[in-house]
Design an enzyme around this catalytic site. Structure first.
Site, PDB file in Angstrom:
ATOM      1  N   HIS A 139       0.845  -1.204   0.000  1.00  0.00           N
ATOM      2  CA  HIS A 139       0.000   0.000   0.000  1.00  0.00           C
ATOM      3  C   HIS A 139       0.874   1.245   0.000  1.00  0.00           C
ATOM      4  O   HIS A 139       1.917   1.269   0.671  1.00  0.00           O
ATOM      5  CB  HIS A 139      -0.896  -0.002   1.247  1.00  0.00           C
ATOM      6  CG  HIS A 139      -2.103   0.872   1.133  1.00  0.00           C
ATOM      7  ND1 HIS A 139      -2.048   2.240   1.298  1.00  0.00           N
ATOM      8  CD2 HIS A 139      -3.399   0.586   0.857  1.00  0.00           C
ATOM      9  CE1 HIS A 139      -3.248   2.756   1.150  1.00  0.00           C
ATOM     10  NE2 HIS A 139      -4.094   1.772   0.867  1.00  0.00           N
ATOM     11  N   HIS A 193      -5.776  -8.711  -2.968  1.00  0.00           N
ATOM     12  CA  HIS A 193      -6.868  -7.751  -3.126  1.00  0.00           C
ATOM     13  C   HIS A 193      -6.893  -7.314  -4.584  1.00  0.00           C
ATOM     14  O   HIS A 193      -5.845  -6.957  -5.147  1.00  0.00           O
ATOM     15  CB  HIS A 193      -6.670  -6.532  -2.219  1.00  0.00           C
ATOM     16  CG  HIS A 193      -7.288  -6.696  -0.868  1.00  0.00           C
ATOM     17  ND1 HIS A 193      -7.184  -5.741   0.126  1.00  0.00           N
ATOM     18  CD2 HIS A 193      -8.041  -7.700  -0.344  1.00  0.00           C
ATOM     19  CE1 HIS A 193      -7.828  -6.162   1.202  1.00  0.00           C
ATOM     20  NE2 HIS A 193      -8.357  -7.348   0.936  1.00  0.00           N
TER      21      HIS A 193
END
Length: 305
Positions: A139, A193
């Site tokens: 991230h 994800h």
């Protein structure tokens, strides 16, 4: 691939959790990834919901996604971590997702990066003591904001209970090739994800302060195969990884329609990829048999009468 929906998708919807579970079952999903805030709320309001209850629908909770603190008093961090682990055990969830701090890796000194990685390793130890694996998400604005920094984090943390939640779009956002990055991090990846964006210029739409705001902008969030990141290539590379576990992370409108459409699109591409590979393997085998037959024929020598 086992595919789940994320309850964070429904963060601004007035829905019962049972409605989400029933919809996921009807539409062929394998599980429901629980957002930490939702998991804590359900423990207060519906303690009867848990592993056995969701298994009765043929589903499971593969992961709790939360944001465990990494600085401050370690006694508080330990308490928060243990609380989350107990909720995960209630759902028989084998994984907990967290972030590696809240600052870009480039903004930290080497000593600061090592200290943060060691702290994450300590948290991973607590989580592992409860029979669960801690996954750090790739991230931006964290210590896992590039493949290089993620590898350093894993090396500095040096804990077998620590893995990676591979957010393919954020890996692409960092300028890394998701296919090559997956290959590099394969031994550490515990979950994926999946989401996409219309253009690289619109990646800011996934900034946490925008995503979590009910009035946030959703322009640029698009279905998986309509965006700038090439998911055809990425999922083709995953086609043989039949035990891979992934979640569709959708933050925009038309939740049910988009999630159902993306699941079917993934399934169709998976079948197509396996079919092409099977056909290619068959042709390759036929060529090998033909070559072998030719070799046998040529090795017999002249016939004697």
């Amino acid at each position: 691939m086992k595919l789940s929906v994320c309850t964070i998708t429904f963060r601004h919807h007035l829905l019962c959790f049972s409605e989400i579970v029933e919809w996921a079952q009807r539409n062929g999903f394998d599980g429901v990834e629980l957002w930490g805030a939702h998991a804590r709320g359900l423990m207060r309001t519906h303690p009867e919901y848990g592993a056995d209850w969701i298994r009765s629908y043929g589903l499971w909770v593969p992961m709790l996604s939360d944001y465990l603190p990494t600085d401050g008093d370690f006694a508080d961090i330990r308490h928060r971590t243990i609380q989350l682990c107990r909720i995960a055990q209630h759902w028989s969830a084998p994984k907990i997702r967290t972030f590696a701090g809240n600052r870009p890796s480039a903004a930290l000194s080497r000593d600061e990066r090592r200290a943060l990685a060691r702290r994450i390793g300590e948290i991973a130890g607590i989580v592992q003591d409860h029979g669960i694996r801690l996954l750090v998400e790739t991230h931006p604005n964290t210590l896992a904001d590039s493949v290089e920094s993620t590898l350093c984090l894993l090396a500095d943390a040096d804990h077998p209970g620590l893995g990676i939640n591979f957010d393919a779009l954020h890996v692409w956002e960092a300028g890394d090739d998701p296919v090559l990055a997956r290959r590099t991090l394969a031994d550490f990846i515990g979950h994926y994800h999946l989401k996409n964006v219309r253009s690289r210029a619109e990646l800011g739409v996934f900034a946490p302060e925008n995503v979590y705001s009910a009035a946030g902008c959703r322009d640029g969030m698009v279905p998986l195969f309509d965006g700038a990141m090439d998911y055809d290539s990425f999922l083709a590379a995953l086609a043989d990884e039949t035990d891979a576990e992934a979640s569709l992370e959708w933050f925009a409108h038309d939740c049910f329609e988009t999630l159902a459409r993306d699941r079917l699109a993934i399934l169709a591409r998976s079948i197509s990829t396996r079919g092409r590979r099977s056909s290619a393997a068959t042709q390759q085998a036929r060529r090998a048999v033909s070559r072998a037959a030719g070799h046998v024929a040529s090795s017999k020598g002249p016939s004697c009468i």
